[in-house]
Motif scaffolding. Structure first.
Motif, PDB file in Angstrom:
ATOM      1  N   LEU A 181      51.624  43.815  37.360  1.00  0.00           N
ATOM      2  CA  LEU A 181      50.296  44.227  37.816  1.00  0.00           C
ATOM      3  C   LEU A 181      49.979  45.603  37.241  1.00  0.00           C
ATOM      4  O   LEU A 181      50.830  46.500  37.229  1.00  0.00           O
ATOM      5  CB  LEU A 181      50.266  44.283  39.348  1.00  0.00           C
ATOM      6  N   ALA A 182      48.740  45.779  36.753  1.00  0.00           N
ATOM      7  CA  ALA A 182      48.311  47.042  36.140  1.00  0.00           C
ATOM      8  C   ALA A 182      49.128  47.385  34.905  1.00  0.00           C
ATOM      9  O   ALA A 182      49.280  48.543  34.541  1.00  0.00           O
ATOM     10  CB  ALA A 182      48.347  48.201  37.139  1.00  0.00           C
TER      11      ALA A 182
ATOM     12  N   LEU B 137      57.858  39.705  35.013  1.00  0.00           N
ATOM     13  CA  LEU B 137      58.113  40.942  35.757  1.00  0.00           C
ATOM     14  C   LEU B 137      57.027  41.148  36.803  1.00  0.00           C
ATOM     15  O   LEU B 137      55.838  41.130  36.474  1.00  0.00           O
ATOM     16  CB  LEU B 137      58.137  42.122  34.780  1.00  0.00           C
ATOM     17  N   SER B 138      57.419  41.369  38.065  1.00  0.00           N
ATOM     18  CA  SER B 138      56.470  41.659  39.135  1.00  0.00           C
ATOM     19  C   SER B 138      55.491  40.488  39.288  1.00  0.00           C
ATOM     20  O   SER B 138      55.925  39.367  39.493  1.00  0.00           O
ATOM     21  CB  SER B 138      55.761  42.985  38.834  1.00  0.00           C
ATOM     22  N   ILE B 139      54.186  40.708  39.166  1.00  0.00           N
ATOM     23  CA  ILE B 139      53.275  39.569  39.247  1.00  0.00           C
ATOM     24  C   ILE B 139      53.609  38.560  38.157  1.00  0.00           C
ATOM     25  O   ILE B 139      53.456  37.351  38.343  1.00  0.00           O
ATOM     26  CB  ILE B 139      51.791  39.998  39.158  1.00  0.00           C
TER      27      ILE B 139
ATOM     28  N   ARG C 111      44.774  37.854  32.863  1.00  0.00           N
ATOM     29  CA  ARG C 111      43.337  38.028  33.115  1.00  0.00           C
ATOM     30  C   ARG C 111      43.036  39.427  33.665  1.00  0.00           C
ATOM     31  O   ARG C 111      43.691  39.897  34.589  1.00  0.00           O
ATOM     32  CB  ARG C 111      42.846  37.030  34.157  1.00  0.00           C
ATOM     33  N   GLY C 112      42.011  40.068  33.092  1.00  0.00           N
ATOM     34  CA  GLY C 112      41.581  41.357  33.608  1.00  0.00           C
ATOM     35  C   GLY C 112      42.554  42.488  33.354  1.00  0.00           C
ATOM     36  O   GLY C 112      42.436  43.553  33.973  1.00  0.00           O
ATOM     37  N   HIS C 113      43.491  42.303  32.441  1.00  0.00           N
ATOM     38  CA  HIS C 113      44.475  43.328  32.095  1.00  0.00           C
ATOM     39  C   HIS C 113      44.507  43.506  30.579  1.00  0.00           C
ATOM     40  O   HIS C 113      44.229  42.559  29.834  1.00  0.00           O
ATOM     41  CB  HIS C 113      45.865  42.940  32.582  1.00  0.00           C
ATOM     42  N   GLY C 114      44.867  44.710  30.149  1.00  0.00           N
ATOM     43  CA  GLY C 114      44.967  44.968  28.723  1.00  0.00           C
ATOM     44  C   GLY C 114      43.672  44.624  28.010  1.00  0.00           C
ATOM     45  O   GLY C 114      42.598  45.091  28.386  1.00  0.00           O
ATOM     46  N   GLU C 115      43.766  43.761  27.014  1.00  0.00           N
ATOM     47  CA  GLU C 115      42.589  43.367  26.241  1.00  0.00           C
ATOM     48  C   GLU C 115      42.176  41.921  26.503  1.00  0.00           C
ATOM     49  O   GLU C 115      41.484  41.303  25.699  1.00  0.00           O
ATOM     50  CB  GLU C 115      42.850  43.592  24.750  1.00  0.00           C
ATOM     51  N   THR C 116      42.610  41.397  27.645  1.00  0.00           N
ATOM     52  CA  THR C 116      42.157  40.066  28.066  1.00  0.00           C
ATOM     53  C   THR C 116      40.982  40.204  29.019  1.00  0.00           C
ATOM     54  O   THR C 116      41.001  41.046  29.921  1.00  0.00           O
ATOM     55  CB  THR C 116      43.307  39.282  28.744  1.00  0.00           C
TER      56      THR C 116
ATOM     57  N   ALA D 209      43.868  40.491  40.856  1.00  0.00           N
ATOM     58  CA  ALA D 209      45.288  40.174  40.730  1.00  0.00           C
ATOM     59  C   ALA D 209      46.034  40.534  42.011  1.00  0.00           C
ATOM     60  O   ALA D 209      46.923  39.796  42.460  1.00  0.00           O
ATOM     61  CB  ALA D 209      45.888  40.896  39.529  1.00  0.00           C
ATOM     62  N   ALA D 210      45.688  41.681  42.612  1.00  0.00           N
ATOM     63  CA  ALA D 210      46.316  42.074  43.877  1.00  0.00           C
ATOM     64  C   ALA D 210      46.025  41.053  44.970  1.00  0.00           C
ATOM     65  O   ALA D 210      46.896  40.728  45.789  1.00  0.00           O
ATOM     66  CB  ALA D 210      45.826  43.457  44.299  1.00  0.00           C
ATOM     67  N   GLU D 211      44.822  40.528  44.973  1.00  0.00           N
ATOM     68  CA  GLU D 211      44.472  39.508  45.967  1.00  0.00           C
ATOM     69  C   GLU D 211      45.208  38.201  45.702  1.00  0.00           C
ATOM     70  O   GLU D 211      45.558  37.476  46.641  1.00  0.00           O
ATOM     71  CB  GLU D 211      42.957  39.309  45.973  1.00  0.00           C
TER      72      GLU D 211
END
Length: 262
Positions: free
Chosen positions: A29-30, A93-95, A55-60, A185-187
């Motif tokens: 995450l993040a 890793l993590s999420i 989704r919604g991270h980096g360049e995605t 993503a947190a949700e």
């Protein structure tokens, strides 16, 4: 490189100098795919190494509306299909570890082995409000509001002191994460639970925990190893980001596991 996956413009990096079996890494995450730079460099001569941004991270790009861990696992299945991968060893890793577990459950035929790092099999009831609160906080104030507390959880104080350049790189990645991408993503993490399905995983499985990981206690990681038949459980002297903090040990551990799984 970019490819459209389930309607989402997705960034990925493929390193296939060795032309060997596929090996896919999924970030936290993040985070973004750069968290796996060292491992990608090590394994690329023997594996076809795939990294990508969630989704919604980096360049995605960020999709419209909320999404679930199940949908993130489906994204990976579609990405592999688009790239022509018959199956893959998957490391999360993590999420990313949650996505990897869900992928192993929902897309078993695509899995050669499963490695889960710093991730639980479910989000406990008493922890769910925390992820909702983080989502709301980041929506209102951006990731600047959570960056220092996140770094404190992710890396031990000793590592942060000895490797400020690594800390800065990770801080920059957190700060670049779109607030809505983080929040959704947190949700998704808040609602995650594969406890009742893990016994169906029949592929070689490695679970790695950080001894000082307060975000994912060792007992939560061990539950996965105790549930998946024949799974291995290992701990490293790290907090949440053991592939960063103990990169040499983690890579050696993963290499040994993969050799026994190929």
């Amino acid at each position: 490189m970019q490819v459209t996956i389930n309607g989402i413009d997705t960034r990925y990096v493929l390193s296939n100098e060795g032309g060997g079996p596929w090996l896919t890494f999924i970030h936290q995450l993040a985070g973004d795919l750069s968290v796996w730079d060292q491992q990608a460099g090590y394994f690329r001569n023997d594996f076809t190494v795939l990294r990508y941004d969630l989704r919604g991270h980096g360049e995605t790009a960020l999709s419209l509306g909320a999404f679930s861990i199940e949908q993130l696992a489906d994204d990976l299945a579609e990405l592999l299909h688009k790239l022509g991968a018959p199956s893959t060893h998957v490391v999360g890793l993590s999420i990313g570890g949650m996505v990897a577990q869900q992928f192993a459950v929902d897309h078993a035929s695509l899995v050669d082995s499963l490695t889960v790092v710093g991730a639980p099999a479910f989000t406990p009831e008493d922890a769910r409000p925390t992820f909702g609160q983080r989502a709301a906080s980041v929506r209102e104030n951006g990731t600047e509001n959570i960056v220092e507390a996140t770094l404190d959880r992710w890396l031990t104080a000793d590592f942060r002191k000895r490797h400020p350049e690594v800390v800065e790189q990770i801080r920059d990645t957190i700060l670049r994460t779109p607030p809505e991408g983080f929040a959704r993503a947190a949700e998704a993490i808040r609602d995650f639970d594969v406890r009742e399905k893990l016994r169906s995983v029949a592929k070689p499985t490695l679970v790695v925990a950080g001894k000082h990981d307060t975000g994912t206690p060792n007992a939560a990681s061990r539950l996965i190893a105790d549930t998946v038949p024949g799974a291995l459980f290992e701990t490293l002297d790290a907090a949440h980001l053991s592939p960063i903090e103990c990169s040499t040990q983690f890579t050696a551990l993963l290499a040994t596991f993969l050799r026994s799984s190929v």
